[in-house]
Design an enzyme around this catalytic site. Structure first.
Site: not given
Length: 813
Positions: A143-144, A218, A500, A698, A700
């Site tokens: 999806d990213h 995520d 965000r 995030s 990440r």
């Protein structure tokens, strides 16, 4: 008003805050531990999902029930819903210490979900573990990596929008998609192809079951809390632990209770609940806590609306957010083809809500009947403005009032109800001959949502009003937006239904003022083209010159004709080990997208001595500042390449500029990543000095991997966001906090920094920072850490992955 008195469930005004402990409703002592356990024995086996027919919810519920019997006997007190789910997943309930905000818990999550940008590194790490298959149900979601466009593009044959963007992504990301597809097949991980939808919507539609626990790579994994799941965003290294069959470690969360009373009406939506809560708690007010919603107002909110609230709980730093099981969740499970799971949850409902008399660490009450629609921003998601005061705030702060774009969808607000309510606003404009005055984009949350709104005519409404339907993916919400209408650096305003809105988050332009609101409010603004417009009282001028006032939006929470699944977008892994063992996962050594990992070096057994300061960061430093997304997403599987974006968004306190630091060896000013590489080549370790809530945003883990890869040893700040602090520990870094926040001011960017006390590194015992200035003078002060014994072992081994590999090799796992 803040009160430290005991608070009961009665007579609480709108958004009153109480700091606890707080006991809601008092039970007689004889009732506190005498609760009737619901029986699920004899109920037909219910699969975890239609894709996992041999994994059963019944087994998970039975394990939760058994653990809670032990926990209740030990604690002898009423439990919150959060505690029931968390303690119901304890690895060892007989001996585990359970103190909120203090104890480190070892937990056994039921599921792992990974989006494609973070799954690359997670799967590369899992492959290095040597295990043949994941030990818990796991999925990968593409999806990213799909870039959204709203104007004709030469690289898409002059086309733009959803279909063109998806086709382009499949071609440009083929190497990564092939890697994730084959890795998923070989190691037993379900693979959701590009175009399937956003990870959190897919999880809600297919995998979320009330009372279960999942982790996801995520930060918006808490979305599943709308279906009663304790769903926590983590870094890839945590996901690897769980996939490898290891317990997952989490500090026992505090519990913030949010009691909802009343009923929403007119333009108020579930999005406004979390926008209000964000304004109360701020971006770090939920850190270390689970936010638990309850009260009669909950029953007036759809399941997907509850998911919206939980999704954006990430913006207040919460570990996760959760709602109690109710009929709205039951109906959603039935509508998404999981009637048997709904029946099982009905039987298990005693464990899917808080006990009467449960204690909360903090209490917030919101009367939905009085709650106004909200718009939050710009530049931070906790700057909350009621609709009635928004125009005044725009003028007072000199924010651009002319709207340049409206964007709806994303994982936060892309349900059928969201799309239907937005379309109800658009239909009114169309009936008056009005179209959107600015670019208007729609990001469906999943292929199922896309197919259903296309069938029901909602997509046609968006098309007629001038909207651009993007692919079923994250798109502009995560910076995957090839924006061409505004030059970078030009001040402008956009409004989205995303979660965000940090500077440059959506379009790479730090001058873009991004505001966040509900999809229906965003649609109204896109039609008006002016942020001072108030749809509750202002009018629009129709094509005939007559004024019209928009009626309050309306939309069915579930489609009357059921969901249309759309295209087949799921790839199941082979069932047998024999089939999987024949598969191979190859990574080209010359690839610029993927790179096999080499273990980080273990600790050398000594204190850190005379490290240089790479950068002293001024102000907010999110994971977007540390490791930007957007065009950098394509390097998420190649650690060395993506490290070229290390801290390029962080502002240097020495000069007020981003990505410009002085090399203390050469005296030259240069980019942060290049300077870090030069220090590494010279054998000089370095540290970063930062401000409050460092690493918010995030999940990440690249924001932790990159500094470790380029020679960093410690990040020293006033406070950390939860996920980032854990990610740093996992990679063998030292996340440290100033015992006295004012000590931040003692460090100059030209100082040399030593960290003493590592030879006797002990939980709860501060380390000592010794700084040496250019003139030879020195200073020292204590720095705190939150390492426990297990995490100290990660540090000594060089990373959590190294520690796991060492344990496997020694036969201890």
């Amino acid at each position: 008003r803040i009160s430290r008195q005991q608070i009961t469930m009665q007579s609480q005004p709108l958004a009153r805050i109480g700091l606890g402990p707080v006991r809601l409703g008092l039970l007689g002592r004889e009732r506190q531990n005498v609760l009737c356990y619901s029986s699920i024995s004899g109920i037909e086996k219910v699969p975890m999902s239609k894709f996992e027919p041999s994994e059963y919810v019944n087994d998970r519920y039975k394990a939760i029930e058994d653990r809670l019997k032990v926990v209740r006997k030990r604690l002898n007190q009423p439990l919150t819903l959060a505690e029931k789910i968390v303690y119901g997943h304890l690895d060892d309930p007989e001996t585990a210490e359970m103190k909120r905000g203090v104890s480190y818990l070892k937990l056994r999550p039921d599921r792992v979900a990974m989006q494609d940008a973070t799954a690359q590194m997670a799967m590369l790490q899992f492959i290095s573990s040597g295990l043949p298959k994941t030990m818990v149900p796991s999925t990968i979601h593409c999806d990213h990596l799909i870039e959204g466009t709203t104007s004709p593009q030469p690289d898409r044959g002059g086309s733009f929008g959803g279909e063109a963007d998806l086709k382009h992504a499949v071609t440009t990301n083929k190497e990564v998609y092939d890697f994730l597809s084959t890795a998923g097949s070989k190691y037993g991980v379900g693979f959701w192809r590009p175009g399937s939808g956003i990870i959190h919507q897919i999880v809600l539609e297919n995998y979320a079951i009330p009372g279960l626990m999942m982790i996801g790579t995520d930060s918006h994994t808490p979305n599943a809390g709308g279906l009663g799941v304790c769903a926590v965003g983590v870094g890839g290294a945590d996901a690897v632990d769980v996939m490898a069959g290891l317990p997952w470690e989490l500090k026992a969360p505090k519990v913030i209770g949010v009691k909802l009373t009343g009923k929403m009406s007119r333009w108020t939506s579930p999005k406004d609940v979390i926008l209000k809560v964000a304004g109360i708690l701020t971006v770090k007010g939920g850190t270390g806590a689970i936010v638990e919603y309850f009260g009669p107002g909950v029953d007036h909110m759809s399941c997907t609306g509850m998911a919206t609230v939980c999704n954006m709980g990430a913006e207040i730093g919460a570990t996760t957010s959760v709602f109690p099981y109710n009929k709205r969740m039951h109906d959603y499970l039935v509508a998404t083809g999981r009637a048997s799971a709904a029946t099982l949850a009905d039987a298990f409902k005693e464990h899917l809500r808080a006990d009467e008399g449960a204690t909360y660490d903090q209490l917030i009450e919101i009367n939905l009947s009085e709650l106004e629609p909200h718009i939050n921003g710009p530049f931070t998601p906790d700057l909350a403005h009621p609709l009635s005061k928004f125009a005044e705030e725009l003028r007072k702060n000199n924010w651009p009032t002319e709207l340049k774009a409206g964007l709806i969808g994303s994982c936060t607000n892309s349900s059928y109800e969201d799309m239907a309510r937005a379309a109800s606003v658009a239909r009114q404009a169309l009936s008056a001959g009005i179209k959107a005055k600015v670019p208007f984009t729609i990001s469906p949350g999943s292929e199922q949502i896309r197919a259903t709104i296309a069938r029901d005519g909602i997509m046609d409404v968006f098309d007629k009003i001038g909207g651009t339907v993007l692919s079923n993916s994250c798109g502009p919400c995560i910076g995957q937006w090839k924006r061409t209408d505004v030059p970078k650096g030009e001040a402008n305003s956009i409004i989205t239904s995303f979660n965000r809105n940090f500077a440059a988050r959506n379009d790479g332009n730090p001058a873009t003022h991004a505001f966040v609101a509900s999809p229906e409010l965003v649609t109204a603004y896109a039609i008006a083209g002016d942020l001072t417009f108030n749809p509750e009282k202002d009018t629009l001028v129709g094509a005939d010159g007559k004024e019209i006032k928009l009626e309050a939006p309306f939309g069915d929470e579930l489609p009357a004709h059921g969901f249309d699944a759309g295209a087949n977008v799921y790839q199941a892994p082979p069932e047998s080990l024999g089939e999987r063992s024949k598969l191979s996962v190859k990574v080209d050594p010359a690839s610029q997208r993927l790179q096999l990992l080499s273990p980080f070096k273990p600790w050398n057994g000594d204190d850190i001595k005379d490290s240089v300061v790479l950068i002293k960061v001024k102000g907010k430093c999110t994971t977007d500042h540390i490791s930007m997304a957007g065009p950098w997403l394509k390097y998420r599987g190649h650690l060395d390449n993506i490290s070229n974006n290390l801290l390029i968004g962080a502002v240097n306190i020495a000069n007020g500029k981003p990505n410009a630091v002085k090399n203390v060896v050469t005296g030259e000013e240069g980019p942060v990543p290049a300077t870090a590489r030069d220090y590494k080549a010279r054998g000089l370790s370095w540290v970063v000095v930062g401000d409050e809530n460092y690493g918010e945003g995030s999940s990440r883990e690249h924001a932790a991997l990159e500094p470790r890869h380029l020679g960093g040893v410690a990040i020293i700040v006033k406070s950390f966001a939860r996920i980032h602090e854990t990610n740093l520990k996992k990679q063998g870094m030292l996340p440290l906090t100033f015992a006295n926040p004012a000590d931040y001011d003692k460090i100059d960017p030209t100082d040399r920094i030593s960290i003493e006390g590592l030879k006797t590194f002990t939980p709860g015992v501060p380390l000592t920072l010794v700084g040496k200035k250019a003139d030879g003078t020195s200073y020292s002060f204590p720095v705190n850490h939150t390492f426990n014994e297990n995490q100290i072992n990660w540090f000594k081994n060089g990373s959590a992955l190294n520690a796991m590999a060492a344990a496997f090799k020694a036969g201890k796992m």
